[in-house]
Design an enzyme around this catalytic site. Structure first.
Site, mmCIF file in Angstrom:
data_model
loop_
_atom_site.group_PDB
_atom_site.id
_atom_site.type_symbol
_atom_site.label_atom_id
_atom_site.label_comp_id
_atom_site.label_asym_id
_atom_site.label_seq_id
_atom_site.Cartn_x
_atom_site.Cartn_y
_atom_site.Cartn_z
ATOM 1 N N TRP A 1 0.828 -1.219 0.000
ATOM 2 C CA TRP A 1 0.000 0.000 0.000
ATOM 3 C C TRP A 1 0.857 1.262 0.000
ATOM 4 O O TRP A 1 1.849 1.331 0.712
ATOM 5 C CB TRP A 1 -0.862 -0.012 1.265
ATOM 6 C CG TRP A 1 -1.454 1.317 1.595
ATOM 7 C CD1 TRP A 1 -0.864 2.341 2.309
ATOM 8 C CD2 TRP A 1 -2.742 1.792 1.205
ATOM 9 N NE1 TRP A 1 -1.718 3.405 2.388
ATOM 10 C CE2 TRP A 1 -2.876 3.100 1.727
ATOM 11 C CE3 TRP A 1 -3.804 1.242 0.477
ATOM 12 C CZ2 TRP A 1 -4.026 3.862 1.541
ATOM 13 C CZ3 TRP A 1 -4.949 2.003 0.297
ATOM 14 C CH2 TRP A 1 -5.049 3.293 0.823
ATOM 15 N N ASP B 1 -0.041 9.241 0.393
ATOM 16 C CA ASP B 1 0.570 10.535 0.054
ATOM 17 C C ASP B 1 2.048 10.513 -0.344
ATOM 18 O O ASP B 1 2.859 9.868 0.335
ATOM 19 C CB ASP B 1 0.521 11.470 1.271
ATOM 20 C CG ASP B 1 -0.786 11.419 2.003
ATOM 21 O OD1 ASP B 1 -1.712 10.734 1.565
ATOM 22 O OD2 ASP B 1 -0.869 12.078 3.060
ATOM 23 N N GLN C 1 3.953 7.645 1.884
ATOM 24 C CA GLN C 1 3.288 6.858 2.923
ATOM 25 C C GLN C 1 3.227 5.409 2.453
ATOM 26 O O GLN C 1 2.701 5.120 1.374
ATOM 27 C CB GLN C 1 1.869 7.396 3.156
ATOM 28 C CG GLN C 1 1.837 8.721 3.894
ATOM 29 C CD GLN C 1 2.212 8.560 5.349
ATOM 30 O OE1 GLN C 1 1.397 8.190 6.173
ATOM 31 N NE2 GLN C 1 3.467 8.841 5.694
ATOM 32 N N PHE D 1 3.728 9.556 9.825
ATOM 33 C CA PHE D 1 2.724 10.120 8.928
ATOM 34 C C PHE D 1 3.373 11.126 7.970
ATOM 35 O O PHE D 1 4.579 11.329 7.967
ATOM 36 C CB PHE D 1 1.613 10.792 9.749
ATOM 37 C CG PHE D 1 0.460 9.872 10.083
ATOM 38 C CD1 PHE D 1 0.625 8.497 10.115
ATOM 39 C CD2 PHE D 1 -0.803 10.388 10.357
ATOM 40 C CE1 PHE D 1 -0.447 7.647 10.414
ATOM 41 C CE2 PHE D 1 -1.882 9.560 10.656
ATOM 42 C CZ PHE D 1 -1.703 8.191 10.682
ATOM 43 N N SER D 2 2.527 11.800 7.194
ATOM 44 C CA SER D 2 3.033 12.648 6.105
ATOM 45 C C SER D 2 3.854 13.831 6.591
ATOM 46 O O SER D 2 3.686 14.316 7.707
ATOM 47 C CB SER D 2 1.863 13.143 5.267
ATOM 48 O OG SER D 2 1.413 12.070 4.489
ATOM 49 N N ASP E 1 0.873 16.801 9.218
ATOM 50 C CA ASP E 1 1.332 17.017 7.842
ATOM 51 C C ASP E 1 2.190 18.281 7.680
ATOM 52 O O ASP E 1 1.896 19.159 6.849
ATOM 53 C CB ASP E 1 0.143 17.050 6.868
ATOM 54 C CG ASP E 1 -0.714 15.788 6.967
ATOM 55 O OD1 ASP E 1 -0.189 14.767 7.468
ATOM 56 O OD2 ASP E 1 -1.891 15.819 6.560
ATOM 57 N N GLU F 1 -6.100 18.502 5.223
ATOM 58 C CA GLU F 1 -4.867 17.724 5.367
ATOM 59 C C GLU F 1 -3.803 18.276 4.411
ATOM 60 O O GLU F 1 -4.102 19.018 3.479
ATOM 61 C CB GLU F 1 -5.130 16.246 5.042
ATOM 62 C CG GLU F 1 -6.168 15.598 5.959
ATOM 63 C CD GLU F 1 -6.341 14.101 5.716
ATOM 64 O OE1 GLU F 1 -6.249 13.332 6.682
ATOM 65 O OE2 GLU F 1 -6.584 13.694 4.560
HETATM 66 C C1 FRU Z 1 -3.691 12.200 3.920
HETATM 67 C C2 FRU Z 1 -3.361 11.598 5.274
HETATM 68 C C3 FRU Z 1 -2.509 12.554 6.084
HETATM 69 C C4 FRU Z 1 -1.787 11.632 7.018
HETATM 70 C C5 FRU Z 1 -1.569 10.414 6.165
HETATM 71 C C6 FRU Z 1 -1.608 9.114 6.906
HETATM 72 O O1 FRU Z 1 -3.986 11.273 2.939
HETATM 73 O O2 FRU Z 1 -4.557 11.271 5.954
HETATM 74 O O3 FRU Z 1 -3.233 13.565 6.737
HETATM 75 O O4 FRU Z 1 -0.593 12.174 7.498
HETATM 76 O O5 FRU Z 1 -2.570 10.427 5.168
HETATM 77 O O6 FRU Z 1 -1.263 8.038 6.094
#
Ligand code: FRU
Length: 509
Positions: free
Chosen positions: A44, A47, A63, A108-109, A180, A232
């Site tokens: 998978w 972002d 991600q 995360f991002s 983010d 986001e």
């Molecule tokens: C956006 C998001 C971000 C987060 C990430 C987690 O697609 O939801 O806000 O950091 O994906 O995978």
């Protein structure tokens, strides 16, 4: 593939037709893997993260779930490219890790910067190639529940190996949703600027720092534009205005779509003085891409001086059905990198998007210039990975259709209605659609003709269609999953005659 010009031996033909029969019946799931768009070898992705250029290499982090093809265990995957088209997969950069209380921290991002002057102190002075990643540490702590804060990782060797900063996190508001971070160097005041969001409050915050470690709140921007979905992946960046010496600032936010309950990216145009982003008044919500499948895009940091226009990559998927799309080994892909510029129009500034130059991967090319269409016409071409460029003089035609990836009744239909000036993309009969009742859809965007002409650039890549209309004034990205693989193109005109004054198709490797 172009129709072979040489007659094949009977035996080969039999074999070919047998194989194509099989393909036509059921497309192999791996054939949804794009040819010239980025996808992971397996598992998978969502972002794009930490897009940064350094010494001839474009880095893309993203991600990534190292353990499966659904969202989870978020870590940063890594790939590099010298031309933004062909990517080399590298080992995972930042991996989910366990905490003392046996909970996990997911990565995360976020973004990545080149810390040329060693402002962070992570690198040897004089070495100008240290990369710092600024990401959201997403932790489920036993005592406090879910927490999101901003943390740092750094690399001495061009992103090949990474260490986490031992005093993480660097920015913590003790919140469940705060994420983010997108950081860039603001040269006029020799400081770093971070945009970051409080998703549930539809709020972007801007912070500054001299060393990437201690951050001061500068200002906030929000509760404007689209607030139908959480906010986001913000990004604030400077952009040249076409044909002038002027520059403006753009704030992009990933949030809701024009069509309720889907996701998209919106943008605001304005000015930034090192502290506050001031958006110009706008009468409508501005979307980067009108399709259902362009989200979480961010621009590259540290591009060479010769590259004045920001380059953005987005994730091609939509959270509404992201975990269900019918790919198997991998799930998720990235858009073609797009160069962005701004155009001054009577309605205000508007974004223009141009896919990066794909010449390095041009294969065979075929032209049907000056083709007059009234009724329906199947082109002498089959394929599933190509760039189609068209200039269509609508003439007396009321409706013009280009059916892409067509096999029998199955097709992804791009059409233009002269009466309403609406360009639409219909994927209801594009192949597999029933994996989610959110997937079958038709998108419509207003695209006024220019001197009676519609100009299109369409990137088709097996399970993905990216449409750029009128020089990138409108963009529309959608996934499609053909069940069959004849890959025909059918043109048709209703109500009169249209002329494809230019129609050019280039197969892409
Ligand atoms: C956006 C998001 C971000 C987060 C990430 C987690 O697609 O939801 O806000 O950091 O994906 O995978």
């Amino acid at each position: 593939m172009f129709k072979p010009l040489i007659l094949l031996a009977v035996a080969t033909l039999a074999l070919y037709s047998c194989q194509s029969q099989k393909q036509i019946q059921e497309t192999d799931r791996e054939s949804y893997r794009p040819n010239y768009h980025f996808s992971p070898e397996k598992n998978w992705i969502n972002d794009p993260n930490g897009l940064v250029y350094l010494d001839g290499e474009y880095h893309m982090f993203y991600q990534y779930n190292p353990y499966g093809n659904e969202w989870g265990h978020m870590s940063w995957g890594h790939a590099v490219s010298t031309d933004l088209i062909q990517w080399e997969h590298l080992p995972i950069a930042l991996e989910e890790f366990s905490n003392a209380d046996s909970t996990e921290t997911m990565i995360f991002s976020g973004s990545a910067v080149v810390d040329r002057d060693n402002t962070s102190g992570f690198f040897e002075t004089g070495k100008k190639d240290g990369i710092v990643a600024i990401f959201t540490s997403h932790v489920h702590s036993n005592n406090e529940g879910l927490r999101q804060h901003q943390s740092l990782g750094y690399s001495h060797d061009k992103g090949r190996t990474w260490k986490l900063y031992d005093k993480n996190p660097v920015l913590d508001l003790n919140m469940k949703d705060f994420r983010d971070p997108n950081v860039f160097w603001y040269a006029p005041e020799q400081k770093w600027i971070m945009s970051v969001v409080k998703p549930q409050e539809y709020l972007a915050q801007f912070y500054s720092s001299k060393d990437l470690k201690s951050w001061t709140l500068l200002s906030e921007f929000g509760k404007k534009g689209d607030t139908t979905k959480i906010w986001e992946c913000p990004a604030l960046f400077e952009i040249p205005v076409e044909g002038t010496q002027e520059k403006k600032w753009i704030l992009t936010i990933s949030s809701g779509h024009r069509e309720k309950n889907y996701l998209a990216m919106q943008y605001f145009v304005g000015d930034f003085d090192g502290k506050t982003f001031r958006a110009q008044p706008q009468e409508e919500i501005l979307f980067i891409d009108e399709g259902k499948d362009f989200y979480a895009g961010i621009p590259f940091n540290n591009l060479p001086d010769s590259q004045q226009n920001p380059i953005m990559i987005g994730w091609v998927n939509d959270w509404e059905y992201a975990n269900k799309i019918p790919t198997e080994k991998f799930r998720g892909s990235m858009s073609i990198p797009r160069a962005l510029s701004l155009k001054s129009t009577p309605n205000g500034y508007r974004l223009l998007q141009e896919p990066i130059d794909l010449k390095p991967i041009y294969k065979d090319e075929v032209s049907f210039d000056g083709l007059e269409v009234s009724g329906a016409e199947t082109l002498d071409f089959t394929g599933d990975s190509y760039l189609l460029t068209a200039e269509i003089t609508m003439g007396s035609a009321e409706l013009v259709e280009i059916q892409l990836l067509k096999s029998g009744e199955e097709a992804s239909i791009l059409s233009y209605d002269t009466g309403t000036e609406m360009l639409s993309f219909d994927r209801r009969k594009s192949g597999h659609t029933s994996f989610s009742d959110r997937f079958p859809s038709v998108e419509k965007i207003k695209v006024p003709l220019q001197n009676g002409q519609l100009k299109l650039k369409v990137l088709v890549d097996r399970a993905m269609v990216e449409i750029f209309a009128n020089g990138g004034a409108q963009a529309l990205t959608d996934m499609v999953f053909p069940k069959k693989s004849e890959g025909k193109i059918l043109l048709s005109a209703e109500g009169g005659k249209a002329v494809f004054s230019r129609l050019n198709i280039v197969e892409l490797k």
